[in-house]
Scaffold this motif. Structure first.
Motif, PDB file in Angstrom:
ATOM      1  N   GLN A  26      57.836  41.195  43.908  1.00  0.00           N
ATOM      2  CA  GLN A  26      58.960  42.108  43.713  1.00  0.00           C
ATOM      3  C   GLN A  26      59.833  42.259  44.962  1.00  0.00           C
ATOM      4  O   GLN A  26      60.608  43.202  45.072  1.00  0.00           O
ATOM      5  N   THR A  27      59.739  41.319  45.879  1.00  0.00           N
ATOM      6  CA  THR A  27      60.522  41.373  47.110  1.00  0.00           C
ATOM      7  C   THR A  27      62.014  41.387  46.821  1.00  0.00           C
ATOM      8  O   THR A  27      62.757  42.202  47.372  1.00  0.00           O
ATOM      9  N   ARG A  28      62.473  40.507  45.938  1.00  0.00           N
ATOM     10  CA  ARG A  28      63.910  40.442  45.618  1.00  0.00           C
ATOM     11  C   ARG A  28      64.365  41.705  44.896  1.00  0.00           C
ATOM     12  O   ARG A  28      65.487  42.166  45.090  1.00  0.00           O
ATOM     13  N   ASN A  29      63.486  42.267  44.067  1.00  0.00           N
ATOM     14  CA  ASN A  29      63.796  43.518  43.366  1.00  0.00           C
ATOM     15  C   ASN A  29      63.986  44.636  44.386  1.00  0.00           C
ATOM     16  O   ASN A  29      64.927  45.423  44.293  1.00  0.00           O
ATOM     17  N   CYS A  30      63.108  44.700  45.349  1.00  0.00           N
ATOM     18  CA  CYS A  30      63.193  45.693  46.428  1.00  0.00           C
ATOM     19  C   CYS A  30      64.527  45.552  47.148  1.00  0.00           C
ATOM     20  O   CYS A  30      65.274  46.520  47.311  1.00  0.00           O
ATOM     21  N   ASP A  50      80.238  61.560  41.830  1.00  0.00           N
ATOM     22  CA  ASP A  50      78.949  62.181  42.122  1.00  0.00           C
ATOM     23  C   ASP A  50      78.008  61.135  42.707  1.00  0.00           C
ATOM     24  O   ASP A  50      77.561  60.227  42.005  1.00  0.00           O
ATOM     25  N   VAL A  51      77.687  61.251  43.982  1.00  0.00           N
ATOM     26  CA  VAL A  51      76.830  60.291  44.678  1.00  0.00           C
ATOM     27  C   VAL A  51      75.384  60.382  44.192  1.00  0.00           C
ATOM     28  O   VAL A  51      74.616  59.432  44.325  1.00  0.00           O
ATOM     29  N   SER A  52      75.012  61.499  43.581  1.00  0.00           N
ATOM     30  CA  SER A  52      73.636  61.646  43.102  1.00  0.00           C
ATOM     31  C   SER A  52      73.320  60.651  41.989  1.00  0.00           C
ATOM     32  O   SER A  52      72.145  60.429  41.681  1.00  0.00           O
ATOM     33  N   MET A  53      74.336  60.038  41.393  1.00  0.00           N
ATOM     34  CA  MET A  53      74.116  59.023  40.360  1.00  0.00           C
ATOM     35  C   MET A  53      73.396  57.804  40.952  1.00  0.00           C
ATOM     36  O   MET A  53      72.752  57.063  40.243  1.00  0.00           O
ATOM     37  N   CYS A  54      73.497  57.615  42.242  1.00  0.00           N
ATOM     38  CA  CYS A  54      72.904  56.459  42.910  1.00  0.00           C
ATOM     39  C   CYS A  54      71.429  56.680  43.249  1.00  0.00           C
ATOM     40  O   CYS A  54      70.763  55.760  43.716  1.00  0.00           O
ATOM     41  N   GLU A  55      70.958  57.864  43.018  1.00  0.00           N
ATOM     42  CA  GLU A  55      69.583  58.211  43.384  1.00  0.00           C
ATOM     43  C   GLU A  55      68.564  57.328  42.676  1.00  0.00           C
ATOM     44  O   GLU A  55      67.473  57.099  43.199  1.00  0.00           O
ATOM     45  N   TRP A  56      68.898  56.811  41.507  1.00  0.00           N
ATOM     46  CA  TRP A  56      67.971  55.947  40.766  1.00  0.00           C
ATOM     47  C   TRP A  56      67.591  54.729  41.611  1.00  0.00           C
ATOM     48  O   TRP A  56      66.410  54.409  41.756  1.00  0.00           O
ATOM     49  N   HIS A  57      68.587  54.048  42.179  1.00  0.00           N
ATOM     50  CA  HIS A  57      68.324  52.860  42.997  1.00  0.00           C
ATOM     51  C   HIS A  57      67.494  53.222  44.223  1.00  0.00           C
ATOM     52  O   HIS A  57      66.608  52.468  44.627  1.00  0.00           O
ATOM     53  N   GLN A  58      67.764  54.369  44.794  1.00  0.00           N
ATOM     54  CA  GLN A  58      67.003  54.794  45.962  1.00  0.00           C
ATOM     55  C   GLN A  58      65.536  55.016  45.611  1.00  0.00           C
ATOM     56  O   GLN A  58      64.650  54.589  46.340  1.00  0.00           O
ATOM     57  N   ARG A  59      65.284  55.650  44.498  1.00  0.00           N
ATOM     58  CA  ARG A  59      63.897  55.883  44.084  1.00  0.00           C
ATOM     59  C   ARG A  59      63.175  54.572  43.793  1.00  0.00           C
ATOM     60  O   ARG A  59      62.004  54.421  44.113  1.00  0.00           O
ATOM     61  N   VAL A  60      63.882  53.625  43.189  1.00  0.00           N
ATOM     62  CA  VAL A  60      63.266  52.341  42.880  1.00  0.00           C
ATOM     63  C   VAL A  60      62.919  51.598  44.162  1.00  0.00           C
ATOM     64  O   VAL A  60      61.797  51.123  44.326  1.00  0.00           O
ATOM     65  N   TYR A  61      63.880  51.510  45.089  1.00  0.00           N
ATOM     66  CA  TYR A  61      63.553  50.754  46.310  1.00  0.00           C
ATOM     67  C   TYR A  61      62.504  51.467  47.149  1.00  0.00           C
ATOM     68  O   TYR A  61      61.679  50.813  47.787  1.00  0.00           O
ATOM     69  N   LYS A  62      62.477  52.777  47.118  1.00  0.00           N
ATOM     70  CA  LYS A  62      61.449  53.480  47.883  1.00  0.00           C
ATOM     71  C   LYS A  62      60.061  53.302  47.281  1.00  0.00           C
ATOM     72  O   LYS A  62      59.067  53.362  47.996  1.00  0.00           O
ATOM     73  N   SER A  63      59.989  53.061  45.979  1.00  0.00           N
ATOM     74  CA  SER A  63      58.679  52.847  45.375  1.00  0.00           C
ATOM     75  C   SER A  63      58.237  51.388  45.471  1.00  0.00           C
ATOM     76  O   SER A  63      57.047  51.102  45.436  1.00  0.00           O
ATOM     77  N   LEU A  64      59.184  50.459  45.633  1.00  0.00           N
ATOM     78  CA  LEU A  64      58.841  49.038  45.713  1.00  0.00           C
ATOM     79  C   LEU A  64      58.719  48.510  47.132  1.00  0.00           C
ATOM     80  O   LEU A  64      57.878  47.666  47.408  1.00  0.00           O
ATOM     81  N   CYS A  65      59.560  48.979  48.026  1.00  0.00           N
ATOM     82  CA  CYS A  65      59.650  48.408  49.371  1.00  0.00           C
ATOM     83  C   CYS A  65      58.660  49.050  50.344  1.00  0.00           C
ATOM     84  O   CYS A  65      58.488  50.266  50.336  1.00  0.00           O
ATOM     85  N   PRO A  66      58.062  48.231  51.191  1.00  0.00           N
ATOM     86  CA  PRO A  66      57.255  48.786  52.276  1.00  0.00           C
ATOM     87  C   PRO A  66      58.140  49.608  53.220  1.00  0.00           C
ATOM     88  O   PRO A  66      59.297  49.252  53.464  1.00  0.00           O
TER      89      PRO A  66
END
Length: 86
Positions: A26-30, A50-66
């Motif tokens: 999942q490196t590329r996904n991160c 509304d910048v909070s709409m971008c929070e989804w991507h932040q949560r995904v990368y924080k759960s996938l990326c070291p």
């Protein structure tokens, strides 16, 4: 649409399956979600949205990326040597 995304963010547990990245690695996904977060944030800020709409991507990368990768990318971003196009 905005309510749908806010509901997804509220119910977020972990990164869902993404058809663009079907393999176990999942490196590329991160990497892509890290870029998508900052692209979304930049675009929404430019539109005055509304910048909070971008929070989804932040949560995904924080759960996938070291954490070390994100920390390194953030350091490169601050130094102006970030390799990605945002």
């Amino acid at each position: 649409m905005a309510e749908d995304i806010k509901t997804k963010i509220k119910n977020y547990k972990t990164a869902p399956f993404d058809n663009r990245f079907p393999n176990q690695n999942q490196t590329r996904n991160c990497w892509q979600n890290y870029l998508d977060f900052y692209r979304c944030e930049k675009a929404m800020a430019a539109k005055g949205g509304d910048v909070s709409m971008c929070e989804w991507h932040q949560r995904v990368y924080k759960s996938l990326c070291p954490v070390s990768w994100v920390s390194s990318w953030d350091d490169h971003w601050a130094e102006g040597t970030f390799p990605g196009k945002i």
